[in-house]
Design a protein around this motif. Structure first.
Motif, PDB file in Angstrom:
ATOM      1  N   GLN A  47      -0.097  19.053  -4.686  1.00 36.90           N
ATOM      2  CA  GLN A  47      -0.945  19.082  -6.039  1.00 36.90           C
ATOM      3  C   GLN A  47      -0.610  17.430  -6.514  1.00 36.90           C
ATOM      4  O   GLN A  47      -1.640  17.008  -6.834  1.00 36.90           O
ATOM      5  N   SER A  48       0.513  17.405  -6.638  1.00 38.70           N
ATOM      6  CA  SER A  48       0.939  16.026  -7.217  1.00 38.70           C
ATOM      7  C   SER A  48       0.372  14.706  -6.125  1.00 38.70           C
ATOM      8  O   SER A  48      -0.396  13.817  -6.717  1.00 38.70           O
ATOM      9  N   VAL A  49       0.378  14.932  -4.883  1.00 37.54           N
ATOM     10  CA  VAL A  49      -0.076  13.968  -3.983  1.00 37.54           C
ATOM     11  C   VAL A  49      -1.567  14.056  -4.172  1.00 37.54           C
ATOM     12  O   VAL A  49      -2.298  12.768  -4.030  1.00 37.54           O
ATOM     13  N   GLU A 102      -2.263  10.810 -16.639  1.00 38.81           N
ATOM     14  CA  GLU A 102      -2.345  11.877 -15.673  1.00 38.81           C
ATOM     15  C   GLU A 102      -1.500  11.875 -14.533  1.00 38.81           C
ATOM     16  O   GLU A 102      -1.345  12.814 -13.748  1.00 38.81           O
ATOM     17  N   TRP A 103      -0.637  10.879 -14.513  1.00 39.79           N
ATOM     18  CA  TRP A 103       0.146  10.601 -13.134  1.00 39.79           C
ATOM     19  C   TRP A 103       1.188  11.810 -13.025  1.00 39.79           C
ATOM     20  O   TRP A 103       1.771  12.028 -13.950  1.00 39.79           O
ATOM     21  N   GLN A 104       1.476  12.412 -11.757  1.00 40.77           N
ATOM     22  CA  GLN A 104       2.213  13.271 -11.795  1.00 40.77           C
ATOM     23  C   GLN A 104       3.413  12.634 -10.808  1.00 40.77           C
ATOM     24  O   GLN A 104       3.055  12.272  -9.495  1.00 40.77           O
ATOM     25  N   PRO A 105       4.529  12.695 -11.063  1.00 47.10           N
ATOM     26  CA  PRO A 105       5.874  12.154 -10.535  1.00 47.10           C
ATOM     27  C   PRO A 105       6.344  12.679  -9.254  1.00 47.10           C
ATOM     28  O   PRO A 105       5.997  14.062  -9.108  1.00 47.10           O
ATOM     29  N   ILE A 106       6.761  12.224  -8.479  1.00 44.12           N
ATOM     30  CA  ILE A 106       7.089  12.869  -7.077  1.00 44.12           C
ATOM     31  C   ILE A 106       8.731  12.202  -6.980  1.00 44.12           C
ATOM     32  O   ILE A 106       8.798  11.235  -6.369  1.00 44.12           O
ATOM     33  N   PRO A 107       9.749  12.825  -7.595  1.00 41.59           N
ATOM     34  CA  PRO A 107      10.800  11.901  -7.642  1.00 41.59           C
ATOM     35  C   PRO A 107      11.851  11.906  -6.443  1.00 41.59           C
ATOM     36  O   PRO A 107      12.828  11.168  -6.460  1.00 41.59           O
ATOM     37  N   ALA A 108      11.686  12.641  -5.491  1.00 38.44           N
ATOM     38  CA  ALA A 108      12.250  12.450  -4.196  1.00 38.44           C
ATOM     39  C   ALA A 108      12.484  10.972  -3.872  1.00 38.44           C
ATOM     40  O   ALA A 108      11.634  10.356  -3.471  1.00 38.44           O
ATOM     41  N   GLY A 157       0.240 -10.809  -5.554  1.00 38.47           N
ATOM     42  CA  GLY A 157       1.494 -10.713  -6.849  1.00 38.47           C
ATOM     43  C   GLY A 157       1.256  -9.057  -6.722  1.00 38.47           C
ATOM     44  O   GLY A 157       2.453  -8.638  -6.977  1.00 38.47           O
ATOM     45  N   VAL A 158       0.312  -8.413  -6.693  1.00 35.30           N
ATOM     46  CA  VAL A 158       0.385  -6.857  -6.960  1.00 35.30           C
ATOM     47  C   VAL A 158       1.075  -6.326  -5.921  1.00 35.30           C
ATOM     48  O   VAL A 158       2.255  -5.077  -6.012  1.00 35.30           O
ATOM     49  N   LEU A 159       1.153  -6.529  -4.486  1.00 34.97           N
ATOM     50  CA  LEU A 159       1.841  -6.270  -3.429  1.00 34.97           C
ATOM     51  C   LEU A 159       3.472  -6.268  -3.848  1.00 34.97           C
ATOM     52  O   LEU A 159       4.171  -5.591  -3.355  1.00 34.97           O
ATOM     53  N   LEU A 160       3.615  -7.512  -4.147  1.00 34.62           N
ATOM     54  CA  LEU A 160       5.138  -7.962  -4.354  1.00 34.62           C
ATOM     55  C   LEU A 160       5.637  -6.753  -5.487  1.00 34.62           C
ATOM     56  O   LEU A 160       6.688  -6.531  -5.234  1.00 34.62           O
ATOM     57  N   ALA A 161       4.935  -6.798  -6.617  1.00 37.04           N
ATOM     58  CA  ALA A 161       5.350  -6.113  -7.426  1.00 37.04           C
ATOM     59  C   ALA A 161       5.475  -4.287  -7.214  1.00 37.04           C
ATOM     60  O   ALA A 161       6.426  -3.891  -7.676  1.00 37.04           O
ATOM     61  N   VAL A 162       4.469  -3.930  -6.385  1.00 34.78           N
ATOM     62  CA  VAL A 162       4.540  -2.488  -6.092  1.00 34.78           C
ATOM     63  C   VAL A 162       5.705  -2.218  -5.072  1.00 34.78           C
ATOM     64  O   VAL A 162       5.769  -0.808  -5.056  1.00 34.78           O
ATOM     65  N   TRP A 163       5.885  -3.048  -4.226  1.00 33.47           N
ATOM     66  CA  TRP A 163       6.891  -2.644  -3.227  1.00 33.47           C
ATOM     67  C   TRP A 163       8.195  -2.786  -3.363  1.00 33.47           C
ATOM     68  O   TRP A 163       9.119  -2.415  -2.790  1.00 33.47           O
ATOM     69  N   ALA A 164       8.466  -4.138  -4.285  1.00 33.34           N
ATOM     70  CA  ALA A 164       9.827  -4.586  -4.490  1.00 33.34           C
ATOM     71  C   ALA A 164      10.454  -3.477  -5.600  1.00 33.34           C
ATOM     72  O   ALA A 164      10.382  -3.594  -6.832  1.00 33.34           O
ATOM     73  N   THR A 165      11.472  -2.579  -5.069  1.00 29.43           N
ATOM     74  CA  THR A 165      12.261  -1.903  -6.190  1.00 29.43           C
ATOM     75  C   THR A 165      13.425  -1.280  -5.185  1.00 29.43           C
ATOM     76  O   THR A 165      13.520  -1.136  -4.145  1.00 29.43           O
ATOM     77  N   PRO A 166      14.534  -1.203  -6.150  1.00 26.97           N
ATOM     78  CA  PRO A 166      15.802  -0.754  -5.449  1.00 26.97           C
ATOM     79  C   PRO A 166      15.800   0.756  -5.365  1.00 26.97           C
ATOM     80  O   PRO A 166      16.515   1.160  -4.420  1.00 26.97           O
ATOM     81  N   ALA A 167      15.148   1.281  -6.135  1.00 26.55           N
ATOM     82  CA  ALA A 167      15.172   2.843  -5.863  1.00 26.55           C
ATOM     83  C   ALA A 167      13.520   3.220  -5.662  1.00 26.55           C
ATOM     84  O   ALA A 167      12.738   3.401  -6.598  1.00 26.55           O
ATOM     85  N   MET A 168      13.281   3.612  -4.317  1.00 26.90           N
ATOM     86  CA  MET A 168      11.865   3.667  -4.154  1.00 26.90           C
ATOM     87  C   MET A 168      11.682   5.359  -3.738  1.00 26.90           C
ATOM     88  O   MET A 168      12.460   5.947  -3.120  1.00 26.90           O
ATOM     89  N   THR A 169      11.034   5.939  -4.963  1.00 29.58           N
ATOM     90  CA  THR A 169      10.870   7.399  -4.896  1.00 29.58           C
ATOM     91  C   THR A 169       9.575   7.575  -3.896  1.00 29.58           C
ATOM     92  O   THR A 169       8.637   6.783  -3.728  1.00 29.58           O
ATOM     93  N   LEU A 173       6.364   5.377  -3.713  1.00 31.73           N
ATOM     94  CA  LEU A 173       5.751   4.915  -2.372  1.00 31.73           C
ATOM     95  C   LEU A 173       4.369   5.486  -2.000  1.00 31.73           C
ATOM     96  O   LEU A 173       3.652   4.531  -1.580  1.00 31.73           O
ATOM     97  N   LEU A 174       4.196   6.560  -2.647  1.00 35.20           N
ATOM     98  CA  LEU A 174       2.526   6.949  -2.365  1.00 35.20           C
ATOM     99  C   LEU A 174       1.644   6.068  -3.268  1.00 35.20           C
ATOM    100  O   LEU A 174       0.472   5.633  -2.706  1.00 35.20           O
ATOM    101  N   PHE A 175       2.211   5.646  -4.330  1.00 30.43           N
ATOM    102  CA  PHE A 175       1.255   4.537  -5.354  1.00 30.43           C
ATOM    103  C   PHE A 175       1.265   3.238  -4.486  1.00 30.43           C
ATOM    104  O   PHE A 175       0.130   2.746  -4.382  1.00 30.43           O
ATOM    105  N   ALA A 176       2.383   2.552  -3.895  1.00 28.66           N
ATOM    106  CA  ALA A 176       2.372   1.441  -3.139  1.00 28.66           C
ATOM    107  C   ALA A 176       1.562   1.571  -1.920  1.00 28.66           C
ATOM    108  O   ALA A 176       0.569   0.557  -1.772  1.00 28.66           O
ATOM    109  N   VAL A 177       1.287   2.654  -1.249  1.00 22.54           N
ATOM    110  CA  VAL A 177       0.722   2.496   0.111  1.00 22.54           C
ATOM    111  C   VAL A 177      -0.708   2.762  -0.284  1.00 22.54           C
ATOM    112  O   VAL A 177      -1.687   2.066   0.441  1.00 22.54           O
ATOM    113  N   VAL A 178      -1.077   3.490  -1.239  1.00 22.14           N
ATOM    114  CA  VAL A 178      -2.662   3.652  -1.387  1.00 22.14           C
ATOM    115  C   VAL A 178      -3.184   2.472  -2.336  1.00 22.14           C
ATOM    116  O   VAL A 178      -4.129   1.842  -1.646  1.00 22.14           O
ATOM    117  N   ILE A 179      -2.368   1.825  -3.111  1.00 18.52           N
ATOM    118  CA  ILE A 179      -2.746   0.526  -3.705  1.00 18.52           C
ATOM    119  C   ILE A 179      -2.857  -0.518  -2.527  1.00 18.52           C
ATOM    120  O   ILE A 179      -3.884  -1.447  -2.609  1.00 18.52           O
TER     121      ILE A 179
END
Length: 228
Positions: A47-49, A102-108, A157-169, A173-179
């Motif tokens: 559902q979240s995906v 409405e965003w539904q987190p996927i914390p794994a 700039g958007v690509l740098l911002a959405v992919w650069a994170t020390p803790a990728m949930t 990751l879904l957000f980064a891939v779809v964007i």
């Protein structure tokens, strides 16, 4: 009077855009804002995906459709051309606000960087992405001719911002891939429009211009060298 109304409307629209952009920084970076990409109650995975993908899709469709020249020609028959751009950014801001709401987190966790130096580098890249995004709005070079310098810098700039994170949930990751997928599709749509508008003039420009990532031996053409 109509001019005053357009100015006020434009100011309100860009005010909403500023709020949506600032919230986007906090949303992606899990900073300050009441609801971010990794906070909130997690629901069923499938559902979240589906929900999250549809939310990004809503923004992508609005952002792409309203940017097409054919839509603009139709739209400016309904709204004055002076407020077309303001309406575009206002609609984009509302699409983003719906996504935040409405965003539904996927914390794994997909990856976690524990090394402090490496984590600091990723944080620095995250902020660099937003700096590039904001700075691209002030670029004045080839924009009057083709409008791609700012577009590609903004997307980079958007690509740098959405992919650069020390803790990728998984949700991040879904957000980064779809964007990223949307950005690549959007570039193709933009280039299709430019080829239709400028033809061989744009094709020659594209042979000498970098796209998202500068490559050795390729650089943006000097405006003075362009055929106008």
């Amino acid at each position: 009077m109509a001019g005053v109304v357009a100015v006020i409307y434009g100011g309100v629209a860009y005010g909403f855009t500023l709020v949506a952009l600032l919230y986007l920084i906090g949303f992606v970076g899990n900073l300050i804002v009441p609801k971010s990409i990794d906070t909130g109650t997690a629901g069923p995975l499938l559902q979240s995906v589906i929900v999250d993908t549809m939310l990004i899709g809503l923004f992508a469709i609005q952002h792409s459709v309203m940017a097409r020249q054919g839509f603009k020609r139709w739209w400016t028959r309904i709204v004055p051309p002076s407020v077309e751009r303001s309406t575009y950014v206002l609609a984009a801001s509302f699409a983003l606000l719906i996504l935040y709401w409405e965003w539904q987190p996927i914390p794994a966790l997909v990856w976690t960087v524990h090394n402090p130096a490496a984590a600091a580098v990723l944080d620095g890249i995250f902020w660099l992405g937003w700096v590039v995004l904001v700075a691209s709005t002030f670029m004045i070079s080839h924009f009057e001719l083709f409008g791609l310098s700012q577009v590609f810098a903004r997307l980079y700039g958007v690509l740098l911002a959405v992919w650069a994170t020390p803790a990728m949930t998984a949700g991040h990751l879904l957000f980064a891939v779809v964007i990223t997928g949307y950005i690549l599709i959007g570039i193709q749509l933009e280039e299709h429009d430019l080829i239709q508008q400028f033809g061989d003039q744009y094709r020659r420009y594209r042979q000498h211009a970098a796209m998202l990532v500068p490559l050795p031996g390729r650089k943006f053409a000097d405006p003075k060298d362009a055929d106008v």
